[in-house]
Design an enzyme around this catalytic site. Structure first.
Site, PDB file in Angstrom:
ATOM      1  N   HIS B  28       1.125  -1.106  -0.106  1.00 51.66           N
ATOM      2  CA  HIS B  28      -0.017   0.011   0.204  1.00 51.66           C
ATOM      3  C   HIS B  28       0.702   1.305  -0.037  1.00 51.66           C
ATOM      4  O   HIS B  28       1.476   1.543   1.110  1.00 51.66           O
ATOM      5  CB  HIS B  28      -1.034   0.064   1.261  1.00 51.66           C
ATOM      6  CG  HIS B  28      -1.885  -1.358   1.240  1.00 51.66           C
ATOM      7  ND1 HIS B  28      -1.430  -2.548   1.574  1.00 51.66           N
ATOM      8  CD2 HIS B  28      -3.141  -1.240   0.886  1.00 51.66           C
ATOM      9  CE1 HIS B  28      -2.662  -3.365   1.822  1.00 51.66           C
ATOM     10  NE2 HIS B  28      -3.523  -2.653   1.236  1.00 51.66           N
ATOM     11  N   HIS B 259      -4.268   4.171  -3.533  1.00 49.86           N
ATOM     12  CA  HIS B 259      -4.191   3.188  -2.196  1.00 49.86           C
ATOM     13  C   HIS B 259      -3.170   2.074  -2.304  1.00 49.86           C
ATOM     14  O   HIS B 259      -2.448   1.953  -1.399  1.00 49.86           O
ATOM     15  CB  HIS B 259      -5.657   2.841  -1.800  1.00 49.86           C
ATOM     16  CG  HIS B 259      -5.672   2.101  -0.644  1.00 49.86           C
ATOM     17  ND1 HIS B 259      -5.780   2.631   0.584  1.00 49.86           N
ATOM     18  CD2 HIS B 259      -6.008   0.612  -0.532  1.00 49.86           C
ATOM     19  CE1 HIS B 259      -5.643   1.682   1.473  1.00 49.86           C
ATOM     20  NE2 HIS B 259      -6.097   0.562   0.717  1.00 49.86           N
ATOM     21  N   GLU B 407     -17.693  -0.147  24.437  1.00 44.66           N
ATOM     22  CA  GLU B 407     -16.749  -1.458  25.045  1.00 44.66           C
ATOM     23  C   GLU B 407     -15.873  -1.692  23.953  1.00 44.66           C
ATOM     24  O   GLU B 407     -14.511  -2.302  24.336  1.00 44.66           O
ATOM     25  CB  GLU B 407     -17.791  -2.910  24.684  1.00 44.66           C
ATOM     26  CG  GLU B 407     -18.945  -2.765  25.726  1.00 44.66           C
ATOM     27  CD  GLU B 407     -20.091  -1.935  25.272  1.00 44.66           C
ATOM     28  OE1 GLU B 407     -20.071  -1.344  24.110  1.00 44.66           O
ATOM     29  OE2 GLU B 407     -21.089  -1.932  26.207  1.00 44.66           O
ATOM     30  N   HIS B 469     -29.340 -10.040  26.515  1.00 47.51           N
ATOM     31  CA  HIS B 469     -28.423 -10.155  27.541  1.00 47.51           C
ATOM     32  C   HIS B 469     -27.989 -11.523  28.148  1.00 47.51           C
ATOM     33  O   HIS B 469     -27.437 -11.455  29.147  1.00 47.51           O
ATOM     34  CB  HIS B 469     -29.217  -9.196  28.548  1.00 47.51           C
ATOM     35  CG  HIS B 469     -29.117  -7.764  28.321  1.00 47.51           C
ATOM     36  ND1 HIS B 469     -29.670  -7.312  27.227  1.00 47.51           N
ATOM     37  CD2 HIS B 469     -28.645  -6.806  29.049  1.00 47.51           C
ATOM     38  CE1 HIS B 469     -29.647  -6.110  27.242  1.00 47.51           C
ATOM     39  NE2 HIS B 469     -29.194  -5.395  28.393  1.00 47.51           N
TER      40      HIS B 469
END
Lengths: 662, 662
Positions: B28, B259, B407, B469
């Site tokens: 790249h 890229h 999280e 949950h």
């Protein structure tokens, strides 16, 4: 009987929520008490719905993204008259089998448009619903498709990364019929939001191209005015509602404990005194109940007018609309796919695995116009765009969604497309990034949504990009997920068969997993029998005597198993190769059929460029396994296969080791 | 010899990158060509580093979050003189075994501070490093800790949700020594960024409380001035660098193909002509190479001064600093933990499983001051804060990070804390939300970082909050991850033992998995022998004859296995119960030891409130399993255990079924 006020109607939500939570002994009162006025004004003045026909295709969609506030939704559905959310069900809030589960569980017939709980995903579902609406309106016209998507949103939804992905993408796509009500109560589970965030949330939305209105979320007139503004603005709207969490329960109002702190009957008594509420538990006063029932009348009228328009529509257009919304496929897809497969088998050409999928997709796009594709900034290397135009702010008829580098939003909006109906979503990225999308894949499985997840770059076969980009544990991780068909085809014919299974499968999601690299054509039988449908099958039977060895494999390693079989056969060991593209389908076969495939009493060796975890189900405790024991490495693919010992020679050696100890 | 200019130095990066990519045949080039000037000015004017002592604790940290641009980092490390990134290694870019892997792979001794590739996580690691720096500076003083964290950032990093979580959290925490260089090249893999984003990225950072400078990313003076401003500002800084992707390769400049489109020797020739470059392949002209080597001199001086300060520091302070940075624990922790365990075994009290973990943590906090805890807005229900103060903008000595409902950022910043060193991170949330954190957990495992991930709410035992949950597949998913110890203790004594293992384990992460509910004390032996260290052990041996049945279990279900054993023993069937808190440790035991525990020839039945996937490893093909077959449901926990048939009766029945067919 004096007409009830909107404020009284809002209080009806409050008392129903508190009564249900008291009966359950636990629950989250923060949202229903804090957003009661918002829900009331929405339902009474703006929401397009018909409780007598909950799945009316042109209904507005409502998502409670702060899903712990489920009683807000159940109260709304009960008070407006959704039969499945009866008072008996509300009384059984959070009990086993109740439609009023702890968190809302997808059931359109009950008025529950999606399952929420894991934060941020609800608004991503809402984004998908708004995309579906815009697209279907472009396809079928505003006379058949013209509805809005409303989401109740907590602070947590906007802290989760997926929520931020949604803000960026929805603003970019200018989905003007999408409206969020942000429950700006300045409280999360840890306490004040200032513990973990300092930004001006309203401004953050504005930066992303949203229309923002900031109001007092308990001011009925302000809510109404904000919704009017939202409906008039061509951008998605965020109504920032300054609210007091647990409003009405004086002891907890505005407090951290307002979220889900335990309620007591005295709290209910105090709230009744404050609001002059005369209703007993679960008993909404008659006038207020009547006012709530009356909110459904405009929707019923709109629904009748819509039905007339549909009935009066051109027969072809009507049939197409009805077929599309029912999720039934046009009959032509299967013959086309089977012809494609027959051609592939006949030609026998090697092909790039991911390309074999996009070939099928490109074939289907013209026949199945309800297919929409999302991809997380990997259009070129996955090549599933083909003839599709992009869905964007300028072209709602486009069917390819440039999701940006946002796998989680992609997966969750695909769930929203499927939950909305009328769209068959395909979400595409590399398998190594499936971890980013996994929370959405779990929800698709839990809801039983027919989302097609497709992945390229499925193993060390990707080579030099190295271990970050090489899945080794992801196959096992996905196979562990209930209600997810995980399919890893070995060649272009298996790809066609797996796609056929994927389109037929309507009770849950599928994961279609492809290699980046070229795979030889192994199957030359192109008939209509879909062998992958059995999950696993004998690709090459043992020859020259009773089978002594069974080699089990999937995807890009089946060719290795076949090469090993050649050697073993030459060494006088009758050996079969079993291709196992889909474990879940194989598990569902009759035990005798499974045993016949696995070859009882034979030495079993599995080969897969992934960890062994889970393979013991098929090879037993003493079976051989040739695969990965840890993460990959950066290097040319062929060097990696040798380095990690995933070779025909290793498979042969494992077979002989098994024969020696048998 | 005339001194080389900064511009020539930047070109040296370009040519080294292009030469390496040409040699590798792929790679790249977009980032090294586009950010060459930025990296040059940073290294030549501002970066604090010493290539002769790559792991100097007070060095600046550099993260290439757009990890596909790895050649930018390798060029920087090679040109400044890091021995492990020799020219020979650069020539072997992307080959098996090279330190110059496709994406940067964590190796501080080589100058590689973290593994990057999956987008967004690198900047989250950088956030963790900046937190570690701020905290350690507060603990040890600016004379020992005073360095900066710099991250190279692509558009993808800022589209990924985790990147947005980082923006919010870093702005909130006002980490003034954290600086991002945004490679604003308006191109992603799909093409123009306008395909998927419309927002003003600079403004988005400002909203989150960042200091933003917008510059031409090829203007050497502007880069320098921006860095000067960044260093002076108390907020984290984002330097928005308008760049041209692949600058120098005329054919690809500013294009989508810039890229990673394939390079050819002619591209290199054209670039050499454009820039008047005379160096042959991999041959940086002498003056330019010398200028690059000279960039390390200020750092070497700073390092020497720092070493003097450390040498002159108070002996206790110095010893503490050195112990902390080496990752060695103070000796007192083990006796304290063992005494705690002995006390628990003696008392024999039932306890909430997650609470048994926070009891241990609270005990350790005072003895192990390098422990820092992050939690995703679940402080109260997980209770791992205890005596810790919050780490925030006002108090850098605080050790508890309110991560918000984020999280993924939590897990990734924990990786950054560990990679920085001097901090032992613990990240806490509910197990059902581990999917959001999983991408970070994979990276911790891949890097071998000693991060402690703790989880509560590990099964249907959470009850009424329902299936969103309730983990059922997450244990299997984590067990499938290489280099991750997954531990699920059955009582408070096992919790203490698992924590002891966790602290001893320094070559990779651990997952400590706890129930929400109360568990009885099963273990009354509180001696120093850590039975969990063997992964699985016979908790209750068969009595009255040779063992006929072996019941295998973990965590909250071990009590069910023990109850079933009581029944079977009473029915005359000698039955053992094996507790299996950690499969990975058991797998590492000698085969004979494993066999003795598993009881060869006995009927084996496993019981775990999760899916069976993976259990065949221990129970064999014909073993019994009592657990989940799909997702959970909303209802009281005891009703759910009955509903899903996870009972002692079911275990007994499965044992008898096994005995009947044996």
């Amino acid at each position: 009987m004096e007409a009830a006020t909107l404020q009284e109607m809002a209080h009806a939500i409050r008392f129903l929520a508190v009564d249900a939570i008291l009966a359950a002994g636990e629950g989250h009162q923060g949202v229903p008490l804090g957003m009661a006025e918002i829900a009331t004004v929405l339902a009474a003045r703006h929401l397009r719905f018909d409780p007598l026909d909950p799945t009316w295709p042109d209904r507005d969609r409502v998502v409670v993204s702060n899903g712990h506030g489920s009683m807000l939704l159940y109260a709304l559905l009960n008070l407006t008259g959704y039969a499945k959310i009866s008072l008996d069900e509300v009384k059984r809030f959070r009990e086993l089998g109740s439609h009023c589960a702890g968190h809302p569980e997808y059931d359109p017939a009950a008025g529950i448009e999606t399952t929420t709980g894991p934060l941020g995903q609800g608004i991503a579902n809402a984004l998908g619903m708004a995309i579906a609406e815009a697209h279907l309106a472009a396809r079928f016209g505003a006379d058949l498709v013209d509805h809005r998507t409303w989401a109740f949103v907590g602070d947590g939804c906007l802290q989760e990364g997926v929520g931020q992905e949604v803000i960026q993408l929805a603003g970019h796509l200018r989905l003007g019929k999408l409206t969020f009500f942000w429950d700006d109560n300045a409280i999360t589970d840890d306490g004040a939001t200032r513990l973990s965030i300092s930004e001006d949330v309203a401004e953050r939305f504005r930066v992303a191209g949203w229309h923002v209105v900031e109001i007092d979320g308990h001011d009925l007139a302000a809510i109404d005015a904000a919704i009017v503004l939202a409906k008039a603005d061509p951008r998605p709207s965020m109504i920032a509602c300054r609210t007091t969490i647990a409003r009405g329960v004086a002891r907890l109002e505005g407090q951290r404990g307002g979220h889900s702190g335990k309620l007591f009957p005295a709290d209910r008594d105090a709230m009744a005194a404050t609001f002059g509420w005369t209703g007993a538990a679960f008993a909404t006063p008659t006038a207020i109940a009547a006012a709530w029932r009356a909110t459904a009348e405009p929707g019923r009228t709109a629904r009748a007018a819509w039905s007339s328009r549909l009935a009066g529509a051109d027969a072809d257009r009507r049939a197409l609309f009805e077929r599309t919304m029912a999720g039934d496929l046009p009959a032509a897809w299967r013959p086309a796919l089977q012809a494609h497969k027959a051609r592939l088998a006949d030609e026998g050409q090697a092909a790039f695995s991911i390309q074999t999928s996009s070939d099928v997709a490109a074939l289907l796009y013209d026949i199945v116009p309800e297919m929409m594709v999302g991809c997380a900034d990997l259009e070129a290397p996955t090549n599933h765009k083909r003839q599709l135009a992009a869905f964007d702010a300028a072209d709602r008829a486009g069917r390819y969604i440039h999701c940006g580098v946002r796998e989680h939003a992609m997966g969750s909006l695909a769930n929203g497309l499927a939950a909305h109906g009328g769209v068959i979503p395909l979400a595409v990225t590399y398998l190594p990034f499936s971890d980013y999308e996994r929370p959405a894949m779990r929800m698709a499985a839990l809801m039983g949504l027919p989302v097609k997840f497709a992945f390229s770059h499925d193993s060390i076969g990707i080579g030099k990009n190295g271990p970050t980009h090489q899945p080794v544990e992801m196959l096992a991780g996905l196979r562990a997920l209930p209600n997810m068909l995980v399919m890893r085809p070995a060649d272009a014919v298996e790809t066609a068969e797996c796609w056929e299974i994927a389109l037929d499968h309507r009770t849950g999601p599928v994961s279609l997993i492809f290699a980046r690299q070229q795979l030889p054509m192994l199957r030359r039988d192109g008939g209509p029998d879909n062998r992958c449908r059995r999950g696993a099958y004998v690709l090459a039977e043992a020859e020259g005597g009773p089978r002594r060895v069974t080699l089990l494999s999937t995807g890009s390693e089946v060719q290795i198993a076949l090469a090993a079989r050649e050697t073993l056969q030459a060494e006088g060991v009758p050996t079969a190769v079993v291709s196992m593209p889909c474990w879940e389908l194989f598990e569902a076969q009759p035990a005798d059929d499974r045993a016949a495939v696995l070859g009882p009493g034979t030495v079993r060796v599995a080969v897969e460029a992934a960890v062994k975890f889970g393979w013991e189900r098929w090879i037993g405790e003493s079976g051989g396994f040739v695969g990965m024991t840890g993460f990959g490495a950066s290097g040319p693919a062929d060097a990696l296969y040798r380095h990690f010992g995933i070779t025909a020679e290793a498979v042969v050696a494992a077979a002989w080791a098994g024969l020696a100890s048998a």
